[in-house]
Motif scaffolding. Sequence first.
Motif, PDB file in Angstrom:
ATOM      1  N   MET A  87       0.811  -1.211   0.000  1.00 15.17           N
ATOM      2  CA  MET A  87       0.000   0.000   0.000  1.00 15.17           C
ATOM      3  C   MET A  87       0.848   1.267   0.000  1.00 15.17           C
ATOM      4  SD  MET A  87      -2.815  -1.298   2.638  1.00 15.17           S
ATOM      5  CE  MET A  87      -3.554   0.214   3.200  1.00 15.17           C
ATOM      6  N   ASP A 116      -8.179  -8.481   0.727  1.00 18.67           N
ATOM      7  CA  ASP A 116      -9.023  -8.709   1.902  1.00 18.67           C
ATOM      8  C   ASP A 116      -8.620  -7.751   3.030  1.00 18.67           C
ATOM      9  OD1 ASP A 116     -10.192 -10.650   0.480  1.00 18.67           O
ATOM     10  OD2 ASP A 116      -9.392 -12.349   1.622  1.00 18.67           O
ATOM     11  N   CYS A 117      -7.361  -7.347   3.040  1.00 18.36           N
ATOM     12  CA  CYS A 117      -6.885  -6.471   4.113  1.00 18.36           C
ATOM     13  C   CYS A 117      -6.318  -5.158   3.569  1.00 18.36           C
ATOM     14  CB  CYS A 117      -5.804  -7.162   4.934  1.00 18.36           C
ATOM     15  SG  CYS A 117      -6.369  -8.685   5.712  1.00 18.36           S
ATOM     16  N   HIS A 118      -5.487  -5.283   2.552  1.00 23.27           N
ATOM     17  CA  HIS A 118      -4.892  -4.084   1.970  1.00 23.27           C
ATOM     18  C   HIS A 118      -5.853  -3.563   0.921  1.00 23.27           C
ATOM     19  CE1 HIS A 118      -1.001  -5.171   3.773  1.00 23.27           C
ATOM     20  NE2 HIS A 118      -1.400  -6.391   3.525  1.00 23.27           N
ATOM     21  N   PHE A 119      -5.997  -2.246   0.841  1.00 21.44           N
ATOM     22  CA  PHE A 119      -6.975  -1.795  -0.137  1.00 21.44           C
ATOM     23  C   PHE A 119      -6.789  -0.333  -0.488  1.00 21.44           C
ATOM     24  CE2 PHE A 119      -8.425  -0.913   3.985  1.00 21.44           C
ATOM     25  CZ  PHE A 119      -9.288   0.157   3.954  1.00 21.44           C
ATOM     26  N   PHE A 125     -14.301   0.017  -0.900  1.00 19.37           N
ATOM     27  CA  PHE A 125     -15.256   0.310   0.181  1.00 19.37           C
ATOM     28  C   PHE A 125     -16.674   0.434  -0.349  1.00 19.37           C
ATOM     29  CE2 PHE A 125     -13.392   2.080   4.326  1.00 19.37           C
ATOM     30  CZ  PHE A 125     -13.942   1.014   5.009  1.00 19.37           C
TER      31      PHE A 125
ATOM     32  N   ASN B  87      -7.622   0.930  12.169  1.00 26.55           N
ATOM     33  CA  ASN B  87      -8.846   0.495  11.488  1.00 26.55           C
ATOM     34  C   ASN B  87      -9.547  -0.643  12.239  1.00 26.55           C
ATOM     35  OD1 ASN B  87      -8.348   2.343   9.403  1.00 26.55           O
ATOM     36  ND2 ASN B  87      -7.052   0.867   8.329  1.00 26.55           N
ATOM     37  N   ARG B 186     -14.706  -5.232   7.552  1.00 31.89           N
ATOM     38  CA  ARG B 186     -14.719  -4.019   6.716  1.00 31.89           C
ATOM     39  C   ARG B 186     -15.971  -3.160   6.854  1.00 31.89           C
ATOM     40  NH1 ARG B 186     -11.237  -4.781   1.568  1.00 31.89           N
ATOM     41  NH2 ARG B 186      -9.223  -4.635   2.612  1.00 31.89           N
ATOM     42  N   ILE B 189     -15.971  -0.610   9.804  1.00 37.97           N
ATOM     43  CA  ILE B 189     -14.918   0.381  10.007  1.00 37.97           C
ATOM     44  C   ILE B 189     -15.469   1.730   9.566  1.00 37.97           C
ATOM     45  CG2 ILE B 189     -12.604   1.089   9.318  1.00 37.97           C
ATOM     46  CD1 ILE B 189     -12.083  -1.926   8.755  1.00 37.97           C
ATOM     47  N   TYR B 194     -10.972   6.164   8.614  1.00 41.30           N
ATOM     48  CA  TYR B 194     -10.032   5.060   8.490  1.00 41.30           C
ATOM     49  C   TYR B 194      -8.652   5.565   8.055  1.00 41.30           C
ATOM     50  CZ  TYR B 194     -10.317   5.439   3.509  1.00 41.30           C
ATOM     51  OH  TYR B 194     -10.238   5.926   2.255  1.00 41.30           O
ATOM     52  N   PHE B 198      -2.707   1.942   6.806  1.00 40.05           N
ATOM     53  CA  PHE B 198      -2.681   0.703   7.573  1.00 40.05           C
ATOM     54  C   PHE B 198      -3.762  -0.232   7.049  1.00 40.05           C
ATOM     55  CE2 PHE B 198      -3.011  -1.989  11.385  1.00 40.05           C
ATOM     56  CZ  PHE B 198      -1.667  -2.173  11.658  1.00 40.05           C
ATOM     57  N   PRO B 199      -3.425  -1.515   6.921  1.00 37.37           N
ATOM     58  CA  PRO B 199      -4.438  -2.436   6.388  1.00 37.37           C
ATOM     59  C   PRO B 199      -5.570  -2.701   7.379  1.00 37.37           C
ATOM     60  CG  PRO B 199      -2.374  -3.590   6.845  1.00 37.37           C
ATOM     61  CD  PRO B 199      -2.150  -2.172   7.191  1.00 37.37           C
ATOM     62  N   THR B 200      -6.639  -3.286   6.886  1.00 35.95           N
ATOM     63  CA  THR B 200      -7.668  -3.815   7.787  1.00 35.95           C
ATOM     64  C   THR B 200      -7.306  -5.273   8.032  1.00 35.95           C
ATOM     65  OG1 THR B 200      -9.070  -4.649   6.030  1.00 35.95           O
ATOM     66  CG2 THR B 200      -9.367  -2.356   6.661  1.00 35.95           C
ATOM     67  N   ARG B 201      -8.176  -6.007   8.660  1.00 39.17           N
ATOM     68  CA  ARG B 201      -7.982  -7.443   8.769  1.00 39.17           C
ATOM     69  C   ARG B 201      -9.078  -8.137   7.975  1.00 39.17           C
ATOM     70  NH1 ARG B 201      -5.783  -3.896  11.464  1.00 39.17           N
ATOM     71  NH2 ARG B 201      -7.544  -3.805  12.870  1.00 39.17           N
ATOM     72  N   MET B 202      -8.926  -9.457   7.805  1.00 40.65           N
ATOM     73  CA  MET B 202      -9.955 -10.222   7.124  1.00 40.65           C
ATOM     74  C   MET B 202     -10.669 -11.087   8.158  1.00 40.65           C
ATOM     75  SD  MET B 202      -7.185 -12.774   5.474  1.00 40.65           S
ATOM     76  CE  MET B 202      -8.258 -13.412   4.204  1.00 40.65           C
TER      77      MET B 202
ATOM     78  N   GLN C 109      -9.664 -19.748   9.022  1.00 41.15           N
ATOM     79  CA  GLN C 109      -9.126 -19.733   7.665  1.00 41.15           C
ATOM     80  C   GLN C 109      -8.787 -21.167   7.261  1.00 41.15           C
ATOM     81  OE1 GLN C 109      -8.656 -17.432   5.351  1.00 41.15           O
ATOM     82  NE2 GLN C 109      -9.506 -15.738   6.526  1.00 41.15           N
TER      83      GLN C 109
END
Lengths: 125, 272, 386
Positions: A87, A116-119, A125, B87, B186, B189, B194, B198-202, C109
Amino acid sequence: MYDKKLIIPGLLVFLLLMISPIIINGLDAGPVPKLQKPKGVTKCVDSVQYMRTSHMKILDDWRDQALREGNRTPVEVDGVKYDRSLMNGCMKCHVEKKKFCDECHVYASVKPYCWDCHFLPEETF
Amino acid sequence: MDIKRRQFLKIAGLSTIAGLGAPAAFNLLLKGESSPVSFASSGSSPEASQEAAPTGVRLGMVIDQNVFDAYRGLAQKCITACHTVHNVPKFDNPKDEIKWIFEVPYEKAFTAKSHYHKNEQLHDSSFPVLCNHCDNPPCVRACPTKATFKRKDGIVAMDYHRCIGCRFCMAACPYGMRSFNWRDPRPFIDKTTYNKEFPTRMRGVVEKCNFCVERLAKGLQPACVEACGNSGAMVFGDMNDPHSEIRKKLAENFTIQRKPSLGTTPSVFYII
Amino acid sequence: MLEKALTGSNRYWGWIAVLLAFMAAGALSYVQQYNYGLGLTGMSRDVSWGVYIAQFTFLVGVAASGVMVVLPYYLHNYKTFAKITILGEFLAVASVSMCLMFILADLGQPLRALNVLLHPTPNSILFWDMIVLNVYLFLNIFVGWVVLTAEKKDVAPPKWIKPFIYISIPWAVSIHTVTAFLYAGLPGRHFWLTAILAPRFLASAFAGGPALLILLCLIIKRVTKFDAGQEAIQKLVTIVTYAALINVFFVLLEFFTAYYSNIPGHMHTLDYLFFGLHGQGQLVPWMRVSTIFGIIAIVMFLVPATRKREDTLAIACVLLFFSLWIDKGIGLVIGGFVPSPLEEITAYHPSFQEIMITLGVWAAGFFILTVLYKIALGVKEEKMVS
C-alpha cells in the motif's frame, strides 16, 4: 480390459469436460491485457521481466522482512526511496488497483487475497 | 513384474515421505525462526523470568493510573486514537467485538488482588488494558504456525497472512487481550476516519495490539501514548536503556503488572 | 473388499440415506459458515471455542479407546477379543476422522490449514496433536485393513504388521495425552491447569469408548448374523466399569483440591458448572444430568442382574456415554472459558447452523463407521457361511 464399455466412454466424457473451457471459448484466449505504465517514473525495484513474473515473490519477501524481521528500510532505486509495502510502496506509483492489478489478475484468473486487508478505499469500500 | 512394482512402490513411498518432510525440516533448521522466542524463554530459570532481560532492546509501557484518574476521558481518547489508526471495527453485537485497548474496573484488571474495604480511588478507577507484550508469551508458545511471534525488541506481533484462525492463542492468553474476526470487519470500520496507510484485517484471523510497530518504524510514539500528550499518563520506551524515560519511571515508582504469578513477565506496568 | 459396502439390505441403504441427508444438511450449513465467518456460531470473544472443539476433544477419547480391545488381544493374546478387535480399530478410524473434520470446521481460515506443516512449530501442542492424530488414523486404517485382508484370505496376518500394532498401543495413549496438553499447559485457565487432566481424559475415554463399542456390538447382533459373544461383551463391561469409577475418582480429586484449598480461581469454573456462579449457571442442568446419569450407569454396571441382561446393559451404556459426552463434550471445554481472564461470565449458546454442522460431522463419522463395519462384518459373515 474388463468393463471396456464403461471405461472408455467414461474417459472420453472426462476428457471432454476438461477441455470444455477451451472449446467453449473457441480456442481463443481473448485479448491480451494492455499494460499501462505508471506516470513519471521509469524504473521499478527490479527489471520489467522479473517484476512481471515474480512481483508476488517480492511482496512475500517484503512482507516477511517488514513484519517478521522488523526490517523496514526503504528500497532505493535511482535515488528514490520506496517503502517495503504494497500500500505504501508499490501503490504509490501503481496507483490504481483496477489498472495495475486487476487487469492481469482477471485475465489470468488469479485471485490473490491481498485485497481482503490491503486496499485502496475508493475502489473497495 | 511383481517385484518391480513392489520396488517402485517402495521408492515412490519413501520419496513422497522425504519430499513432504524435508522442506519442513529444512525450514526449521535453516531459518531457526522460532528460536528467539520459544526456546529461549522456555529455558529460563524462575528467578531470571522475574527480571528483565539484561541485554538488547525490550520495549515496555508504564501506565500512570493517577493521571488517568485525574483526567477522566483520557483513556477514551487513547482508545479512539488506537482504534482509528489501526482500522479497528466497531460492532453493535458484543459477540463480534474486537478491541485492542479498553477500560476495565480494578477487579477485572487485577483479578488476584484481594482488598477489604477497598480504597476510594480504586472504587471508580477505570484501567486501560492492552496486550502486555509478555517477555514469555503463552500465546506465542501456543500458536501452531508462528503467526504470532515475539520480535527481538520484545513486541509480540501478529502475521495476519499466516494465521489459520484456530484461536489457540486466545485460549492461551491469560489476560483476554486477543480478539477474533468472527465476520468480515470491513463494513464496520468508520469510512470517514479510516487510516489509508494501515491495512484492515480479514475475517477468520486473530488480532490484538501491536505496540504500533508501524509507527515506531517511522520514529513516532504509539498512538495511545501520543494521545496522552504531555500528561505523563503513558510512558513508552526501551526498558533496558538506562537513560530512557521509562527506566526512570520504573526506578522512581512502585509499579505492578497484571497476573505476575503466571510467569509471563508482562511489559506493561501500572502505577496506582 | 470395498465392494462389500455396495451391497446391502434396504435397511442398510435406508440408514445410509439418513446419514447422507444429515451430512448434506451439515454441508449446507458449513457453506453458510464459510461465507459469513465463524460469527455464525455462538462463539464469542470470551468463549472462543465451542461445540466443535468440545466434540473434537470428546472424540479423541473415543478414538483412543480402541486400544482397550487392541491391547488385551495383541499384547496379552486375549482371544475373546479376536472378533471385535477390528471393530475397535474401525471405531477409532471413524472417530479420528470426525476429530479432523471438527478441527477444520473450527478454523477461521480453513484454506490455510496446511500452514501447520509449512511452518512447523514444535513448541505448539496443536502441532503435535496434528501429528499424533494423523499417524493414529493411518495406523488404524492400515492395521485394520491388513489384518482383515488376511482374514478374508484365510491366512495369518503378515509378520511385518506387528510393529505397527505395537506402536498403535502407546500411540492411542499419546493422542489423548497430547489433546489434554492443549488445555493443561495454558496459564491463567485454572479449570484446565491441572496435572490430572490427561489421566482424567484417558479414564473417561476408556469408559465412554468401550461403552459405545458395547452398544455397537449389541446393535450389530440384532441387524447381522455377527455376535461378539457374551464373554467379550462382559469383559468390555469390566473395563468400562473400572474406567468409569477411576474417572469419578479423578473428578472428586478436582473437587477436593478446589474446595479444600479454597483458592477462588480453582473453584470458579466448578461453581459455574455445578452450582452457578454469581447467579449464572447456564450449564448447571446439563452437569447435574451428567452426574446423575453417570451414577445410575455405574450402579447398573456393578449390579450383576442389570449388567448381564442385554436390554439393561444397553441402557446403562447409553446413560454412561451421554454422561461422559456432557462432561467432556460440553462442560470441560466451554466451562474452561468461564469466567474469562477478566473474570466476566459470558454465556454460550450454539447457533442453529453450528448444531447442524456438528450433526453433519457426526453423521459423516457414522457413515465412515457404517461402511467400515459393513466391510468387516461382510468378511466375517462370509467365513461363518463357509
